[in-house]
Design an enzyme around this catalytic site. Structure first.
Site, PDB file in Angstrom:
ATOM      1  N   ASN A 147       0.817  -1.223   0.000  1.00 51.85           N
ATOM      2  CA  ASN A 147       0.000   0.000   0.000  1.00 51.85           C
ATOM      3  C   ASN A 147       0.847   1.268   0.000  1.00 51.85           C
ATOM      4  O   ASN A 147       0.357   2.337   0.348  1.00 51.85           O
ATOM      5  CB  ASN A 147      -1.012  -0.015   1.160  1.00 51.85           C
ATOM      6  N   ARG A 285       3.455   7.480  11.426  1.00 56.09           N
ATOM      7  CA  ARG A 285       2.903   6.994  12.687  1.00 56.09           C
ATOM      8  C   ARG A 285       2.692   8.181  13.617  1.00 56.09           C
ATOM      9  O   ARG A 285       3.527   9.094  13.669  1.00 56.09           O
ATOM     10  CB  ARG A 285       3.830   5.974  13.370  1.00 56.09           C
ATOM     11  N   GLN A 314      -4.783   3.761  18.431  1.00 52.04           N
ATOM     12  CA  GLN A 314      -5.781   3.565  17.382  1.00 52.04           C
ATOM     13  C   GLN A 314      -6.716   2.437  17.793  1.00 52.04           C
ATOM     14  O   GLN A 314      -6.223   1.383  18.158  1.00 52.04           O
ATOM     15  CB  GLN A 314      -5.085   3.247  16.061  1.00 52.04           C
ATOM     16  N   HIS A 333      -7.371   6.216  10.097  1.00 49.63           N
ATOM     17  CA  HIS A 333      -6.227   5.573   9.422  1.00 49.63           C
ATOM     18  C   HIS A 333      -6.691   4.846   8.151  1.00 49.63           C
ATOM     19  O   HIS A 333      -6.932   3.643   8.149  1.00 49.63           O
ATOM     20  CB  HIS A 333      -5.562   4.589  10.386  1.00 49.63           C
TER      21      HIS A 333
END
Ligand code: NDP
Length: 385
Positions: A147, A285, A314, A333
């Site tokens: 990704n 991050r 998260q 995210h």
């Protein structure tokens, strides 16, 4: 037979999608630099469908059950009574995505006596305590490159969106208004700005390549320098430190992994050394920046904008200060979990599992920890302590 414990994000509020906006996704067979896209022996899903949420099961159930393995899928991952914690003690393999990470702390790993393999369906294994994995001989793998371009596209979108004041202007349109001056009082062109990336790995370099046509000055800092022909082609300025780079940039994008060297890298002091009115885009991050220092810099106007899709923890709590700070363009995210990306990392996860069960080597580029030490991509980009 193995027990595979897979932690995925919840299904859409309206349930697993019955249809999609598009009928197909482009077939991507390789990445810049020559690495091939995942090559599992087979897949049991239709690329372009939702695979990353609980009902999608990363398309793994048929494959695993036909081979006699057990698959447990849950989104319930926090606290001692969570399904994740209850199922962990006899799990052989844990799979999760950075978007909804199963935090594998040293303490949790201690309780997972059977654990042999941890797979990140995606990229970024910082939710796994790598030192503990090294100590316990647990292998860690991720689907490298799956990704990276998805994230690079998100970064470019966020740079343009912040600088051009897109989101507030869209809000004016949605609310029936025509307040042009309200939209334009914070809107600039990107052209001519100085844009720098912290790290020029797969994502960082892809961002530089995508920003090049915007006629900006391009800068980077990395531990290793890019080849001279790439620096020439993109007219890049290399900096020997992050501090030297951020002082000259109008836009800074963060694209390095989170590890002890990069945690809290953007602290109060580094942010104060940036130009007034600079923008930060961080899809790497959340813990690479000081959460509260970012809020203060936006409130004082020292930073003109902050965007990204990574938070800590998260999912971010409802009262996370980044949800309400001024001039932000945060998303949950999502950058690396487009339907396009899901097809690649689900296939890559299957490829890793096939290799593990068949006793054949997992691709070197997918390995983070193996044989009690950092390995493959992990040896290159992470540090153990
Ligand atoms: P790469 O491994 O290709 O690139 C990482 C780069 O960071 C490497 O060039 C590495 O340098 C460099 N680096 C490591 N430590 C430092 C440091 N202390 N200072 C500066 N540079 C450093 O990874 P990707 O580009 O694919 O991904 C980068 C990160 O993005 C991931 O680790 C992950 O945290 C995040 N990510 C986020 C996603 C999202 O959905 N938002 C999805 C995918 C990734 P060198 O080569 O010199 O060692």
């Amino acid at each position: 037979m193995a027990k595979v414990l897979c932690v995925l994000y919840d299904d859409p509020i309206g349930g697993h999608p019955a249809s999609y906006p598009r009928d197909t996704i482009p077939t991507i067979s390789g990445y810049p630099g020559g690495q091939t896209a995942p090559t599992p022996q087979g897949i049991d899903f239709t690329p372009g469908e939702m695979l990353g949420s609980v009902s999608g099961e990363l398309g793994l159930r048929r494959f695993l059950e036909e081979r006699g393995h057990t698959l447990v899928v849950t989104s319930d991952k926090e606290g001692p009574d969570s399904v994740f914690d209850r199922e962990l003690p006899d799990a052989d393999i844990v799979i999760s995505q950075p978007f909804w990470p199963a935090y594998l702390t040293a303490e949790r790993m201690e309780r997972a006596a059977n654990l042999k393999l941890v797979v990140t369906a995606g990229i970024g294994s910082d939710h796994t305590d790598l030192s503990a994995a090294i100590g316990k001989g647990v292998s860690v793998a991720e689907v490298t490159y799956s990704n990276s371009i998805s994230v690079a596209e998100h970064v470019v979108m966020m740079i343009l969106s912040l600088v051009r004041n897109y989101l507030p202007s869209n809000q004016v349109a949605r609310e029936g208004g025509w307040a042009i001056a309200d939209c334009s009082q914070r809107a600039y062109d990107v052209e001519g700005m100085q844009v720098g990336t912290v790290a020029a790995g797969r994502i960082g370099l892809a961002v530089l390549r995508r920003m090049h046509p915007f006629d900006v000055g391009l800068h980077y800092f990395d531990r290793h320098r890019l080849p001279a022909e790439v620096e020439r082609e993109l007219n890049l300025t290399f900096h020997g430190s992050v501090a030297s780079m951020v002082g000259v940039c109008d836009v800074v994008t963060i694209n390095c992994p989170l590890h002890p060297e990069t945690e809290n890298l953007f602290d109060e002091r580094l942010i104060a050394s940036m130009k007034r009115g600079a923008y930060i885009v961080n899809t790497a991050r959340g813990k690479i920046v000081d959460r509260d220092a970012i809020v203060r810099a936006l409130e004082s106007g020292h930073l003109a904008g902050y965007a990204g899709d990574v938070w800590y923890p998260q999912p971010a709590p409802a009262d996370h200060p980044w949800r309400t700070m001024p001039n932000h363009g945060m998303t949950p995210h999502t950058s690396g979990t487009t339907l396009s990306a899901q097809a690649r990392y689900a296939a890559g996860t299957r490829e890793i599992l096939e290799a593990f069960f068949d006793g054949t080597p997992i691709r070197e580029e997918y390995l983070i920890v193996d044989g009690g030490k950092l390995a493959g991509a992990g040896a290159h980009s992470y540090s153990a302590k």
